[in-house]
Motif scaffolding. Sequence first.
Motif, PDB file in Angstrom:
ATOM      1  N   ALA A   1      -6.147  -5.381  -0.933  1.00 38.69           N
ATOM      2  CA  ALA A   1      -4.706  -5.214  -0.734  1.00 38.69           C
ATOM      3  C   ALA A   1      -4.053  -4.354  -1.817  1.00 38.69           C
ATOM      4  O   ALA A   1      -3.217  -3.494  -1.493  1.00 38.69           O
ATOM      5  CB  ALA A   1      -4.043  -6.589  -0.661  1.00 38.69           C
TER       6      ALA A   1
ATOM      7  N   LYS B   1      -2.122  -0.873  -0.885  1.00 40.47           N
ATOM      8  CA  LYS B   1      -0.698  -0.743  -1.213  1.00 40.47           C
ATOM      9  C   LYS B   1      -0.462   0.529  -2.023  1.00 40.47           C
ATOM     10  O   LYS B   1       0.505   1.276  -1.775  1.00 40.47           O
ATOM     11  CB  LYS B   1      -0.238  -1.974  -1.995  1.00 40.47           C
ATOM     12  CG  LYS B   1       1.245  -1.951  -2.359  1.00 40.47           C
ATOM     13  CD  LYS B   1       1.639  -3.222  -3.095  1.00 40.47           C
ATOM     14  CE  LYS B   1       3.117  -3.198  -3.471  1.00 40.47           C
ATOM     15  NZ  LYS B   1       3.508  -4.442  -4.205  1.00 40.47           N
ATOM     16  N   GLU B   2      -1.341   0.788  -2.973  1.00 37.48           N
ATOM     17  CA  GLU B   2      -1.204   1.976  -3.807  1.00 37.48           C
ATOM     18  C   GLU B   2      -1.395   3.251  -2.983  1.00 37.48           C
ATOM     19  O   GLU B   2      -0.664   4.225  -3.150  1.00 37.48           O
ATOM     20  CB  GLU B   2      -2.227   1.927  -4.944  1.00 37.48           C
ATOM     21  CG  GLU B   2      -2.079   3.038  -5.957  1.00 37.48           C
ATOM     22  CD  GLU B   2      -2.996   2.854  -7.148  1.00 37.48           C
ATOM     23  OE1 GLU B   2      -3.072   3.785  -7.961  1.00 37.48           O
ATOM     24  OE2 GLU B   2      -3.653   1.792  -7.252  1.00 37.48           O
TER      25      GLU B   2
ATOM     26  N   ARG C   1      -0.874   3.657   0.250  1.00 43.16           N
ATOM     27  CA  ARG C   1       0.304   3.866   1.110  1.00 43.16           C
ATOM     28  C   ARG C   1       1.490   4.403   0.308  1.00 43.16           C
ATOM     29  O   ARG C   1       2.223   5.279   0.782  1.00 43.16           O
ATOM     30  CB  ARG C   1       0.668   2.545   1.798  1.00 43.16           C
ATOM     31  CG  ARG C   1      -0.285   2.157   2.918  1.00 43.16           C
ATOM     32  CD  ARG C   1       0.304   1.033   3.752  1.00 43.16           C
ATOM     33  NE  ARG C   1       0.385  -0.210   3.000  1.00 43.16           N
ATOM     34  CZ  ARG C   1      -0.537  -1.162   3.013  1.00 43.16           C
ATOM     35  NH1 ARG C   1      -1.647  -0.995   3.733  1.00 43.16           N
ATOM     36  NH2 ARG C   1      -0.385  -2.269   2.318  1.00 43.16           N
ATOM     37  N   ARG C   2       1.652   3.896  -0.898  1.00 43.36           N
ATOM     38  CA  ARG C   2       2.774   4.346  -1.736  1.00 43.36           C
ATOM     39  C   ARG C   2       2.622   5.828  -2.092  1.00 43.36           C
ATOM     40  O   ARG C   2       3.576   6.608  -1.979  1.00 43.36           O
ATOM     41  CB  ARG C   2       2.842   3.498  -3.009  1.00 43.36           C
ATOM     42  CG  ARG C   2       3.939   3.934  -3.988  1.00 43.36           C
ATOM     43  CD  ARG C   2       4.065   2.935  -5.124  1.00 43.36           C
ATOM     44  NE  ARG C   2       2.826   2.779  -5.862  1.00 43.36           N
ATOM     45  CZ  ARG C   2       2.426   3.607  -6.831  1.00 43.36           C
ATOM     46  NH1 ARG C   2       3.184   4.657  -7.169  1.00 43.36           N
ATOM     47  NH2 ARG C   2       1.304   3.402  -7.481  1.00 43.36           N
TER      48      ARG C   2
END
Length: 320
Positions: free
Chosen positions: A125, A129-130, A132-133
């Motif tokens: 996760a 998340k990184e 996508r950012r």
Amino acid sequence: MPWRHVKTIASLVAPIVLPVQRLVGRLPGSADPIAILCAGTPSTADFVAGALLEVEERTVVGSLGSPLELRGNTFRRLCAGADLAAMEVPRAWQACLPAGTQLRMPAWVSQELLVTTQSPFILSAPILKEVRRHSRRNAFEHCFSTDLNDIRHFYANLYRPYVMARFGTGAVVVDEEQFLAVSRGMTLAMLTAAGDWIAGMLLQQRGETLHLGWFGSSSVPPRAGASEVLDARSIEWGAANGASRVIMGHSRPSLADGVVRYKSRFGANVRSTRFPQRTIGLWVQRWSPALVASLNGAKFVNFRDGQPCVYEARPDHATP
């Protein structure tokens, strides 16, 4: 036999001439300078010294005609003026390391990720998340190509300039003919931003194993997040194509090394390489508390029965 295989086999015994450098700097938390004598390639001297101290002075001392001279009087006299000797020899010459050498480790290790049977494969996760950012912030897009023209462009405009700019005089750049020969049958992962090609990486899948290969970037360092996005999408691509094991390439044998820590974020573990690497030996001449702390902080890795072991300098070696 392909020429690249001949050169790989030859690396077991060559080169036999060892350049010798003396590097002086300060250990973390210590005001006193220490000296490291390095016999071997300049890149390995930089790795060892960089893992332990901030280098302030560098002097070329000379060279040894062969690893046999590591056990000679001349090298011992040079070592007497240093706190630590670092020696790098081809695998076939490792018996020439001095008898007092405290640590022997491979010059390079492999980092591998085992892909679970979960379908589709999902990275951790925090990494997702990184990714996508970064993708959202930089408008990153990725695609995959096997077009020879794309691979030629990648070599000339991303791979070669990136390696030369990043590693300078210590750069090892594969010539274009060999690059294209090795790349035959591989897939090129391409990362763009606003239509500009900013990074790429060659991928090779053999059966259930995906190899992450040569990397190139339009800038040094690569644009923030480019490596993370490219690696994540390439791993997902391999998993979607049946890969259950991802070899993320070679790294230096130190758990504190930035490349090792980066790859471990994807879940990659340190393993020995399939082909034997050159051997690095560390021979402490003068122990001190600061040197013990620096050696332990570097978390140098060797292998015992195929399992990675972190070297630990014993505090009782150090006398205030």
